[in-house]
Design an enzyme around this catalytic site. Structure first.
Site, PDB file in Angstrom:
ATOM      1  N   ARG A 258      38.578 -28.964   2.142  1.00 15.16           N
ATOM      2  CA  ARG A 258      39.954 -28.538   1.883  1.00 15.16           C
ATOM      3  C   ARG A 258      40.241 -27.250   2.629  1.00 15.16           C
ATOM      4  NH1 ARG A 258      40.368 -29.776  -4.647  1.00 15.16           N
ATOM      5  NH2 ARG A 258      39.976 -32.014  -4.452  1.00 15.16           N
ATOM      6  N   ARG A 273      36.194 -20.612  -4.305  1.00 15.75           N
ATOM      7  CA  ARG A 273      37.184 -21.326  -3.489  1.00 15.75           C
ATOM      8  C   ARG A 273      36.666 -21.402  -2.052  1.00 15.75           C
ATOM      9  NH1 ARG A 273      42.232 -22.279  -5.150  1.00 15.75           N
ATOM     10  NH2 ARG A 273      42.103 -20.609  -6.701  1.00 15.75           N
ATOM     11  N   GLU A 347      38.748 -23.285 -13.796  1.00 20.12           N
ATOM     12  CA  GLU A 347      38.716 -24.731 -13.601  1.00 20.12           C
ATOM     13  C   GLU A 347      37.469 -25.197 -12.861  1.00 20.12           C
ATOM     14  OE1 GLU A 347      40.615 -28.135 -10.848  1.00 20.12           O
ATOM     15  OE2 GLU A 347      41.807 -26.307 -11.075  1.00 20.12           O
ATOM     16  N   SER A 350      38.901 -31.842 -13.276  1.00 25.86           N
ATOM     17  CA  SER A 350      40.251 -32.341 -13.544  1.00 25.86           C
ATOM     18  C   SER A 350      40.180 -33.829 -13.853  1.00 25.86           C
ATOM     19  CB  SER A 350      41.167 -32.115 -12.338  1.00 25.86           C
ATOM     20  OG  SER A 350      41.460 -30.750 -12.169  1.00 25.86           O
ATOM     21  N   ARG A 388      30.831 -24.851  -6.942  1.00 20.63           N
ATOM     22  CA  ARG A 388      31.577 -24.115  -7.972  1.00 20.63           C
ATOM     23  C   ARG A 388      30.841 -24.102  -9.309  1.00 20.63           C
ATOM     24  NH1 ARG A 388      38.025 -24.600  -9.054  1.00 20.63           N
ATOM     25  NH2 ARG A 388      38.001 -23.829  -6.905  1.00 20.63           N
TER      26      ARG A 388
END
Length: 428
Positions: A258, A273, A347, A350, A388
């Site tokens: 990403r 990130r 987070e 999801s 993460r």
């Protein structure tokens, strides 16, 4: 993609969904283009019928009457050609607008503008209280020789990294734990392509909105995926499944990429990130049954929670508000895991339900017992994403002397090791 008939019947709901999701979309523009499209189709069909009727008469005519009929057929062809050219332009605009139309969230989804408006559902586990100054995962990584961010940046630019020694093993361990846990539950493990054509990105709703987050390889007309959801949903694109084989539970194991556009200045320290990561993704394709889809939504969420409990990490579940949802999502929950260095739940997972939004775009259908065709429903959920997840794993389990406790569930993947011991002192 939505059913155009639904949009015609409920334009206000679709416009509200766009507003609540923060998506620039004018439903009236779509309806006007749709109306012109239908007008043109009707006119072309009528003119073709007239032309065909006259063409059939031509061989039966003689002389001047025949020549006049031929001229009329020619005129009709010219009118049809002009309308078809206009129809091509209108259809392109229609398809462009249809691809931007947002799915309508369920009525019970909280309305909000950002993740700050997400609603906490519950907390599991206790956030640790340390009797010593907490070290973040970067410092712990230096003490244990686990993480090398400077050299990652040197070689590949910002938000890149190396995982070394036990961090590389921990990364593989959490991935394998997730795979083993979910294969035992009946999921089909799949190593997926991470380069896909535009069709797969449009089909899953990552194009046209969100294209700026994608690494594109224009020379080969390919795109690097940000989640295995893309190839897994696309696996059955343009196919017709049988009702008996649903639901299909698939488990994608992939690297993900990403661009993190819009994240300048955010989460610049450490591994939170980054541009490249590995993810184990749960994807389910099921029947067009709302109750069954919600049962599967809770199942996927429960699977992710089980993994966090195996990792002995405190977390909370939040219901995601409209402004923090994607274009195609109708229901979404995030799991936020406690990260001591951030002094916050952040987070890590999801869980999303799409109903038939992705299936319509992907041409993914099934045939029921009566032979009727329906679009499938699709769902997905993060089982684990690394590096993460290494942030809370290292930080929550740290000890005063810098050592790190290894949760029991991971030890079989690490040769039975219970502790990581520091290799060096770090100036703090």
């Amino acid at each position: 993609m939505l059913d155009i008939q639904y949009i015609r019947r409920h334009p206000d709901r679709v416009q509200k969904a766009a507003r609540d999701k923060g998506i620039s979309f004018d439903v009236q523009d779509l309806l006007e283009v749709d109306e012109r499209r239908r007008q043109l189709l009707g006119q072309i069909e009528e003119l073709r019928a007239q032309r065909n009727q006259k063409s059939k008469r031509t061989p039966t005519l003689q002389g001047e009457e025949k020549q006049l009929n031929i001229a009329e057929v020619r005129q009709l062809n010219e009118r049809i050609k002009g309308l078809e050219d206009e129809l091509d332009t209108v259809k392109n605009r229609y398809e462009e607008l249809m691809l931007r139309a947002p799915a309508v969230p369920f009525d019970d989804v909280p309305v909000g503008e950002s993740d700050a408006d997400n609603v906490e559902v519950r907390r599991e586990g206790q956030a640790p209280i340390f009797s010593f100054p907490v070290r973040d995962h970067v410092t712990l990584g230096e003490m244990h020789d686990l993480i090398d961010i400077p050299r990652g940046v040197k070689i590949a630019g910002s938000r890149m990294y190396f995982l070394k020694n036990e961090a590389a093993l921990l990364h593989r361990a959490v991935i394998q734990l997730a795979v083993d846990h979910l294969v035992a539950k009946g999921f089909t493990p799949m190593i997926v392509p991470v380069m896909v054509r535009d069709r797969a990105m449009f089909g899953t709703g990552y194009f046209p909105l969100g294209k700026e987050q994608t690494y594109v390889i224009p020379e080969d007309e390919l795109n690097l995926v940000g989640t295995a959801e893309v190839p897994l949903v696309s696996y059955y694109a343009d196919e017709v499944l049988s009702e008996e084989e649903l639901p299909k539970r698939m488990l994608g194991i992939s690297n993900c990429f990403r661009r993190e556009v819009g994240s300048a200045g955010k989460d610049t320290r450490g591994l939170y990130r980054v541009h490249q990561f590995t993810k184990v993704e749960q994807v389910v394709i099921t029947r067009a049954d709302g109750d069954e889809a919600m049962r599967l939504h809770w199942e996927l969420l429960h699977n992710a929670e089980e993994l966090l409990r195996l990792l002995e990490l405190p977390y909370r579940v939040v219901e995601v508000c409209t402004g923090d949802m994607g274009q195609g999502q109708v229901k979404k929950h995030d799991i936020e895991t406690w990260m001591p260095s951030r002094n916050a739940y952040s987070e890590t997972h999801s869980c999303s339900s799409f109903l038939d939004f992705q299936a319509r775009r992907s041409g993914l259908r099934y045939r029921d017992g009566d032979g009727q065709l329906h679009y499938c429903y699709t769902l997905n959920n993060t089982a684990i994403a690394s590096p993460r997840i290494l942030i809370p794993l290292l930080e929550v389990h740290q000890q005063e002397d810098g050592s790190i406790h290894i949760p029991a569930a991971l030890r079989p993947y690490l040769g039975g090791r219970e502790w990581l011991r520091p290799k060096r002192e770090v100036q703090e």
